[in-house]
Design a protein around this motif. Structure first.
Motif, PDB file in Angstrom:
ATOM      1  N   SER A 181      44.856  29.352  51.165  1.00 33.85           N
ATOM      2  CA  SER A 181      46.138  29.880  50.702  1.00 33.85           C
ATOM      3  C   SER A 181      46.113  30.245  49.225  1.00 33.85           C
ATOM      4  CB  SER A 181      47.237  28.845  50.957  1.00 33.85           C
ATOM      5  OG  SER A 181      46.948  27.636  50.284  1.00 33.85           O
ATOM      6  N   GLU A 182      45.116  29.765  48.496  1.00 35.81           N
ATOM      7  CA  GLU A 182      45.089  29.990  47.054  1.00 35.81           C
ATOM      8  C   GLU A 182      44.252  31.207  46.641  1.00 35.81           C
ATOM      9  OE1 GLU A 182      41.462  26.838  46.134  1.00 35.81           O
ATOM     10  OE2 GLU A 182      43.532  26.232  45.864  1.00 35.81           O
ATOM     11  N   HIS A 183      43.655  31.903  47.607  1.00 33.71           N
ATOM     12  CA  HIS A 183      42.732  32.967  47.238  1.00 33.71           C
ATOM     13  C   HIS A 183      43.412  34.087  46.445  1.00 33.71           C
ATOM     14  CE1 HIS A 183      44.300  35.060  50.811  1.00 33.71           C
ATOM     15  NE2 HIS A 183      43.888  36.158  50.225  1.00 33.71           N
ATOM     16  N   ALA A 184      44.667  34.372  46.757  1.00 31.33           N
ATOM     17  CA  ALA A 184      45.362  35.464  46.070  1.00 31.33           C
ATOM     18  C   ALA A 184      45.553  35.138  44.595  1.00 31.33           C
ATOM     19  CB  ALA A 184      46.701  35.736  46.737  1.00 31.33           C
ATOM     20  N   ALA A 185      45.905  33.882  44.298  1.00 34.14           N
ATOM     21  CA  ALA A 185      46.116  33.490  42.907  1.00 34.14           C
ATOM     22  C   ALA A 185      44.820  33.563  42.118  1.00 34.14           C
ATOM     23  CB  ALA A 185      46.703  32.082  42.841  1.00 34.14           C
ATOM     24  N   ILE A 186      43.717  33.150  42.733  1.00 33.02           N
ATOM     25  CA  ILE A 186      42.428  33.204  42.049  1.00 33.02           C
ATOM     26  C   ILE A 186      42.034  34.656  41.788  1.00 33.02           C
ATOM     27  CG2 ILE A 186      39.963  32.691  42.263  1.00 33.02           C
ATOM     28  CD1 ILE A 186      40.750  30.213  43.892  1.00 33.02           C
ATOM     29  N   CYS A 187      42.201  35.491  42.792  1.00 29.74           N
ATOM     30  CA  CYS A 187      41.862  36.906  42.635  1.00 29.74           C
ATOM     31  C   CYS A 187      42.737  37.577  41.585  1.00 29.74           C
ATOM     32  CB  CYS A 187      41.994  37.621  43.965  1.00 29.74           C
ATOM     33  SG  CYS A 187      40.749  37.158  45.186  1.00 29.74           S
ATOM     34  N   ASP A 188      44.037  37.281  41.617  1.00 27.58           N
ATOM     35  CA  ASP A 188      44.953  37.871  40.641  1.00 27.58           C
ATOM     36  C   ASP A 188      44.561  37.475  39.219  1.00 27.58           C
ATOM     37  OD1 ASP A 188      46.362  39.098  42.629  1.00 27.58           O
ATOM     38  OD2 ASP A 188      48.030  37.671  42.631  1.00 27.58           O
ATOM     39  N   PHE A 189      44.149  36.232  39.054  1.00 27.90           N
ATOM     40  CA  PHE A 189      43.769  35.749  37.733  1.00 27.90           C
ATOM     41  C   PHE A 189      42.611  36.563  37.172  1.00 27.90           C
ATOM     42  CE2 PHE A 189      40.798  33.012  35.334  1.00 27.90           C
ATOM     43  CZ  PHE A 189      41.573  32.795  34.204  1.00 27.90           C
ATOM     44  N   PHE A 190      41.589  36.785  37.972  1.00 29.52           N
ATOM     45  CA  PHE A 190      40.421  37.510  37.487  1.00 29.52           C
ATOM     46  C   PHE A 190      40.661  39.010  37.394  1.00 29.52           C
ATOM     47  CE2 PHE A 190      38.099  33.644  38.882  1.00 29.52           C
ATOM     48  CZ  PHE A 190      37.471  33.374  37.677  1.00 29.52           C
ATOM     49  N   ALA A 191      41.619  39.529  38.146  1.00 35.48           N
ATOM     50  CA  ALA A 191      41.852  40.971  38.151  1.00 35.48           C
ATOM     51  C   ALA A 191      42.879  41.420  37.126  1.00 35.48           C
ATOM     52  CB  ALA A 191      42.304  41.414  39.539  1.00 35.48           C
ATOM     53  N   SER A 192      43.626  40.477  36.546  1.00 32.81           N
ATOM     54  CA  SER A 192      44.754  40.855  35.692  1.00 32.81           C
ATOM     55  C   SER A 192      44.334  41.454  34.357  1.00 32.81           C
ATOM     56  CB  SER A 192      45.653  39.641  35.449  1.00 32.81           C
ATOM     57  OG  SER A 192      44.931  38.619  34.792  1.00 32.81           O
ATOM     58  N   GLU A 193      43.095  41.192  33.938  1.00 35.79           N
ATOM     59  CA  GLU A 193      42.587  41.771  32.702  1.00 35.79           C
ATOM     60  C   GLU A 193      41.157  42.222  32.920  1.00 35.79           C
ATOM     61  OE1 GLU A 193      42.915  39.133  29.408  1.00 35.79           O
ATOM     62  OE2 GLU A 193      45.042  38.729  29.724  1.00 35.79           O
ATOM     63  N   GLU A 194      40.753  43.206  32.135  1.00 34.18           N
ATOM     64  CA  GLU A 194      39.384  43.694  32.264  1.00 34.18           C
ATOM     65  C   GLU A 194      38.385  42.662  31.780  1.00 34.18           C
ATOM     66  OE1 GLU A 194      36.614  47.429  30.721  1.00 34.18           O
ATOM     67  OE2 GLU A 194      38.798  47.455  30.439  1.00 34.18           O
ATOM     68  N   ALA A 195      38.717  41.918  30.718  1.00 36.33           N
ATOM     69  CA  ALA A 195      37.811  40.911  30.165  1.00 36.33           C
ATOM     70  C   ALA A 195      37.674  39.725  31.120  1.00 36.33           C
ATOM     71  CB  ALA A 195      38.325  40.433  28.815  1.00 36.33           C
ATOM     72  N   PHE A 196      36.548  39.067  31.046  1.00 32.85           N
ATOM     73  CA  PHE A 196      36.299  37.866  31.847  1.00 32.85           C
ATOM     74  C   PHE A 196      37.148  36.739  31.289  1.00 32.85           C
ATOM     75  CE2 PHE A 196      32.915  34.609  33.239  1.00 32.85           C
ATOM     76  CZ  PHE A 196      33.485  34.494  34.495  1.00 32.85           C
ATOM     77  N   ARG A 197      38.016  36.175  32.098  1.00 33.31           N
ATOM     78  CA  ARG A 197      39.034  35.256  31.595  1.00 33.31           C
ATOM     79  C   ARG A 197      38.673  33.782  31.737  1.00 33.31           C
ATOM     80  NH1 ARG A 197      44.583  36.259  34.047  1.00 33.31           N
ATOM     81  NH2 ARG A 197      45.274  35.180  32.169  1.00 33.31           N
ATOM     82  N   LEU A 198      37.537  33.479  32.326  1.00 34.70           N
ATOM     83  CA  LEU A 198      37.157  32.077  32.476  1.00 34.70           C
ATOM     84  C   LEU A 198      36.989  31.437  31.107  1.00 34.70           C
ATOM     85  CD1 LEU A 198      36.379  30.068  34.822  1.00 34.70           C
ATOM     86  CD2 LEU A 198      34.007  30.499  34.139  1.00 34.70           C
ATOM     87  N   GLY A 199      37.660  30.306  30.898  1.00 34.85           N
ATOM     88  CA  GLY A 199      37.579  29.600  29.619  1.00 34.85           C
ATOM     89  C   GLY A 199      37.252  28.140  29.826  1.00 34.85           C
ATOM     90  N   PRO A 200      35.965  27.777  29.911  1.00 36.68           N
ATOM     91  CA  PRO A 200      35.586  26.383  30.161  1.00 36.68           C
ATOM     92  C   PRO A 200      36.258  25.421  29.198  1.00 36.68           C
ATOM     93  CG  PRO A 200      33.658  27.797  30.313  1.00 36.68           C
ATOM     94  CD  PRO A 200      34.783  28.653  29.788  1.00 36.68           C
TER      95      PRO A 200
END
Length: 290
Positions: free
Chosen positions: A194-213
């Motif tokens: 059920s969470e796949h949409a939120a994960i996809c939206d997070f990575f797609a919302s900006e062109e830059a890689f948004r992962l912040g360890p």
């Protein structure tokens, strides 16, 4: 070197992309056990480590080690080790306590809290531009791992470096490289949740890689790397060889800003989260399902 690569596809928010399921994941992220709400001095708790029967913590303003009751989260004592600064990680290793600063400086505290306390500092090639936020003890390889929140080579990568405990030197070649590349393959191959949409939206919302360890720990039984990203409230689990095994969205009611990870010898996982939105900082425990 292990390369952990991710890449975005433009339509990653569409329903054809799937997030990893909980199959084979031994923790229930929806039912964490509250250890305790933290004192105001730990509103910005930024690092966590287990030391015997107690937890050690730092916060990102003061050069203080906080010794916490592992059952309640209450402060049992404090140990000053340095000046004010942006401290982001802590690890108990044998007779030492190591603390990482966002600038990449490592502090090694021996005989902590005694009259004979000694503090040694180690500086290498890392600096404030790397924004070190995660610190983990790699027992098998006798090294510390430092997870960088900011890109230092490309905006599409995040790096994890090592500090060799035997030579007391930083290794300039990254141990792990987290990049946008291959995210499409991962998301397309895993099971739906059920969470796949939120994960996809997070990575797609900006062109830059948004992962912040923001925190890093190594599972004591499996050798898996557990990585949290406060940005996006994500938990990423990687195999010892660097293969992506799970990506989860953390529930914001429990983990509004996950900044610390620590494993118990039995596999139980402690997660600290900073105060946010009027809620206090907290420590949660995820019991490992045997």
């Amino acid at each position: 070197m292990h390369y952990i690569t991710f890449y975005l596809l433009a339509c990653c928010c569409c329903s054809t992309l799937l997030a990893q399921s909980t199959l084979g994941f031994p923790y229930d992220l929806t039912r964490p056990q509250l250890i305790g709400e933290l004192d105001n001095d730990l509103e910005e708790v930024s690092g966590l480590s287990l030391s015997g029967s107690e937890l050690l913590a730092v916060q990102d303003e003061d050069g203080i080690i906080f010794r916490l009751n592992a059952s309640t989260g209450e402060i049992e004592s404090t140990i000053e080790f340095g000046d004010d600064g942006d401290y982001e990680g802590i690890e108990h290793v044998g007779e030492y306590v190591y603390i990482a600063k966002s600038s990449g400086t490592l502090y090694r505290v021996s005989r902590a809290g005694t009259a004979d306390q000694q503090v040694d500092k180690f500086n290498g090639f890392l600096n404030g531009d790397n924004d070190v936020e995660g610190l983990a003890y790699d027992r098998d390889n006798q090294r510390l791992l430092l997870a960088c929140k900011a890109p230092d080579v490309s905006p599409e990568t995040r790096h994890i470096y090592a500090f060799d405990l035997n030579s007391q030197t930083f290794i300039t070649e990254p141990i792990l490289v987290v990049a946008k590349e291959e995210m499409q393959a991962y998301l397309a191959s895993c099971r739906p949740t059920s969470e796949h949409a939120a994960i996809c939206d997070f990575f797609a919302s900006e062109e830059a890689f948004r992962l912040g360890p923001s925190a890093l720990a190594i599972h004591p039984h499996t050798g898996q790397y557990f990585l949290t990203s406060s940005r996006g409230k994500l938990m990423v689990v990687l195999s010892p060889s660097g293969k992506i095994q799970h990506v989860f969205r953390l529930e914001k009611d429990y983990f509004p800003q996950p900044e610390g990870l620590a494993f118990a010898p039995n596999g139980d996982l402690y997660v600290s989260t900073e105060a946010k939105g009027g809620e206090p900082a907290r420590i949660w425990k995820l019991a490992m399902v045997k």
